[in-house]
Design a protein around this motif. Structure first.
Motif, PDB file in Angstrom:
ATOM      1  N   ALA A 130       3.501  -0.776   9.261  1.00 60.26           N
ATOM      2  CA  ALA A 130       2.245  -0.156   8.831  1.00 60.26           C
ATOM      3  C   ALA A 130       2.435   1.335   8.625  1.00 60.26           C
ATOM      4  CB  ALA A 130       1.155  -0.439   9.863  1.00 60.26           C
ATOM      5  N   ALA A 131       3.148   1.924   9.538  1.00 58.33           N
ATOM      6  CA  ALA A 131       3.401   3.362   9.419  1.00 58.33           C
ATOM      7  C   ALA A 131       4.259   3.670   8.198  1.00 58.33           C
ATOM      8  CB  ALA A 131       4.095   3.851  10.698  1.00 58.33           C
ATOM      9  N   LEU A 132       5.219   2.793   7.934  1.00 57.76           N
ATOM     10  CA  LEU A 132       6.074   2.978   6.774  1.00 57.76           C
ATOM     11  C   LEU A 132       5.244   2.834   5.479  1.00 57.76           C
ATOM     12  CD1 LEU A 132       8.938   3.459   5.682  1.00 57.76           C
ATOM     13  CD2 LEU A 132       9.333   0.994   5.782  1.00 57.76           C
ATOM     14  N   GLY A 133       4.309   1.868   5.457  1.00 58.66           N
ATOM     15  CA  GLY A 133       3.448   1.669   4.267  1.00 58.66           C
ATOM     16  C   GLY A 133       2.566   2.879   4.059  1.00 58.66           C
ATOM     17  N   GLN A 134       2.011   3.409   5.204  1.00 55.63           N
ATOM     18  CA  GLN A 134       1.167   4.590   5.076  1.00 55.63           C
ATOM     19  C   GLN A 134       1.978   5.770   4.568  1.00 55.63           C
ATOM     20  OE1 GLN A 134      -0.640   5.202   8.852  1.00 55.63           O
ATOM     21  NE2 GLN A 134      -2.078   3.449   8.720  1.00 55.63           N
ATOM     22  N   LEU A 135       3.183   5.864   5.061  1.00 61.05           N
ATOM     23  CA  LEU A 135       4.046   6.966   4.614  1.00 61.05           C
ATOM     24  C   LEU A 135       4.392   6.822   3.126  1.00 61.05           C
ATOM     25  CD1 LEU A 135       5.730   9.467   5.313  1.00 61.05           C
ATOM     26  CD2 LEU A 135       7.595   7.938   5.986  1.00 61.05           C
ATOM     27  N   THR A 136       4.690   5.615   2.746  1.00 65.56           N
ATOM     28  CA  THR A 136       5.027   5.358   1.347  1.00 65.56           C
ATOM     29  C   THR A 136       3.830   5.641   0.454  1.00 65.56           C
ATOM     30  OG1 THR A 136       6.602   3.681   2.047  1.00 65.56           O
ATOM     31  CG2 THR A 136       5.930   3.610  -0.268  1.00 65.56           C
ATOM     32  N   ALA A 137       2.665   5.209   0.905  1.00 62.96           N
ATOM     33  CA  ALA A 137       1.449   5.445   0.106  1.00 62.96           C
ATOM     34  C   ALA A 137       1.164   6.934  -0.005  1.00 62.96           C
ATOM     35  CB  ALA A 137       0.274   4.719   0.764  1.00 62.96           C
ATOM     36  N   GLY A 138       1.368   7.655   1.066  1.00 64.81           N
ATOM     37  CA  GLY A 138       1.128   9.085   1.013  1.00 64.81           C
ATOM     38  C   GLY A 138       2.091   9.771   0.075  1.00 64.81           C
TER      39      GLY A 138
END
Length: 480
Positions: A456-464
């Motif tokens: 989830a953190a990786l997805g949020q980072l990628t989205a950001g």
């Protein structure tokens, strides 16, 4: 006021016993206290009573000896009186008086004096004139006081105290025989006299009649001073062989006041204790108060069981003493031997009694010792140890049976506790396994959750990042 729980208003019973003493020791001491304390007290009382009875027996013996001696002395006086009376009333004397015109001469008196055992014999007229006498003396008139005392006496025998002058009037030889040197004696009362010159005399009076007319008095005298034959005769009668313990000796004495004038008591080996004096305490009792002394007394040089009685004049004056007694030492030795045997018997009884107490208490306390031993085995892990059958039916046996029953109950509770412990251990093992499985599942869930959070953190980072790239790209595309 109510007593609160746990409060002791009085000390517990038996608090005086040392705390480290065993019950057996306390019981032995308790049982031995009466044995070791009361028995000696009772023994002492019994011995004291025995001693008192023993002393009474000795005093009773010496009292009977005194009575017998006095009776013998009285018999001697009466025999002299009867003998003189028989002669004065005899037909022989009447015939003699008729032949001589109613007179007697000195030779007649001498013959009778020697036959009757008198030291002197004299004929006294009613007027007080000594007409004839033996030992021979010229006729002389008696002293008025002597005349008075003679006239007012009845016929019979008396013990009289004659002065040296009166003895000289009778016979100078008689006066010299009466003189006795006084020997200093321990325990006697102080005295300034060095000699005793008076005479103690058994005097016999008998009236003489001729054809109905009174000629006068026949006066015979037996001098007691130095009369060893008389005291020996009395002593042999009272203390014949086998009447006393072996080693004891009986003695007899006639006193003129407090001086021994005839005695069987010895001093310095074989010498008779003539001239020695009686102790002051006896003198005060017998001569001073007129009492009969019945007690042990120090006689010259040793202790005797003694009896003293006063000798009385016709007027009732205390002019001397009569004594009998026997040596106390052999009786004291017997008493000492009896005391030793008595103490040995009491001591042996106390020792045997104490040994029996120890032995009996050992048997009584065997169950307690057995229970103590079983408790030590129990402490070392021998749970099967029991007191067992003691083959007795007392309180300790009941206590031992209850103790075994308590051990059986304790063993059953121990077995039950062991079973419960095993069940508890099994449950603990099951709960531990379940807990370990739950922990493993929880660990897996935590790992999955950590992985999901990472994604989830990786997805949020990628989205950001994409958003940040998309904004300038959109501007750029817009310009393009």
């Amino acid at each position: 006021m109510e007593r609160r729980i746990g409060q002791r208003p009085f000390p517990p019973r038996g608090h005086f016993w040392p705390s480290h003493w065993t019950v057996k020791t306390k019981l032995v001491v308790t049982a031995c206290i009466p044995l070791l304390v009361l028995v000696p007290i009772v023994a002492m009382l019994v011995w004291s009573a025995g001693q008192a009875a023993y002393t009474k027996i000795l005093i009773s013996k010496v009292r009977s000896d005194l009575v017998l001696a006095q009776q013998e002395f009285t018999d001697v006086q009466e025999s002299k009186s009867l003998a003189l009376k028989s002669w004065s009333e005899s037909a022989y004397l009447r015939n003699l008086l008729n032949q001589r015109g109613g007179k007697l001469n000195n030779k007649d008196l001498q013959a009778q004096a020697e036959r009757l055992g008198f030291a002197y014999l004299r004929l006294i007229s009613p007027t007080g004139m000594v007409v004839n006498s033996f030992p021979p003396r010229l006729p002389y008139m008696l002293d008025p006081e002597v005349q008075k005392s003679v006239k007012f006496r009845e016929s019979g025998s008396y013990t009289v105290l004659l002065s040296n002058k009166e003895l000289m009037d009778i016979s100078p030889d008689l006066a010299s025989r009466a003189v006795q040197a006084i020997i200093p004696t321990s325990n006697a009362s102080p005295s300034h006299k060095s000699t005793e010159d008076r005479g103690l005399v058994v005097q016999v009076l008998q009236p003489v009649f001729n054809n109905g007319n009174m000629l006068g008095y026949l006066e015979g005298g037996l001098l007691l001073n130095g009369n060893l034959g008389l005291v020996d005769e009395i002593n042999n009668l009272i203390y014949s062989p086998n009447t006393l313990l072996e080693g004891s000796i009986g003695t007899t004495t006639i006193f003129l006041e407090d001086v021994r004038v005839a005695t069987t008591v010895r001093r310095d080996g074989e010498l008779r204790a003539l001239g020695t004096r009686v102790s002051d305490v006896v003198r005060q009792s017998v001569l001073g108060r007129g009492e009969v002394w019945l007690e042990r007394a120090f006689v010259v040089n040793d202790w005797y069981v003694a009896a003293y009685a006063p000798l009385l004049s016709p007027e009732g004056a205390r002019i001397g003493m009569f004594y009998v007694g026997f040596l106390e030492a052999p009786y004291a030795n017997i008493k000492t031997q009896l005391l030793i045997l008595f103490l040995l018997a009491v001591g042996a009884a106390m020792v045997l009694g104490a040994m029996m107490v120890v032995r009996l208490t050992s048997g009584i306390f065997y169950p307690l010792r057995r229970m103590n031993y079983i408790m030590s085995l129990q402490e070392r892990g021998d749970t099967a140890a029991r007191v067992g059958d003691l083959r007795r039916e007392d309180e300790f046996a009941d206590l031992a049976n209850h103790f075994d029953a308590l051990l059986d109950q304790l063993d059953a509770r121990r077995s039950e506790l062991l079973g419960l412990n095993e069940q508890l251990d099994e449950r603990v093992r099951q709960r531990t396994a379940d807990l370990q499985a739950a922990n493993q599942k929880l660990h897996q869930a935590v790992e999955q959750l950590l992985a999901s959070e990472k994604l989830a953190a990786l997805g949020q980072l990628t989205a950001g990042i994409a958003h940040e790239f998309n904004n300038p790209l959109a501007i750029m595309m817009g310009h393009l």
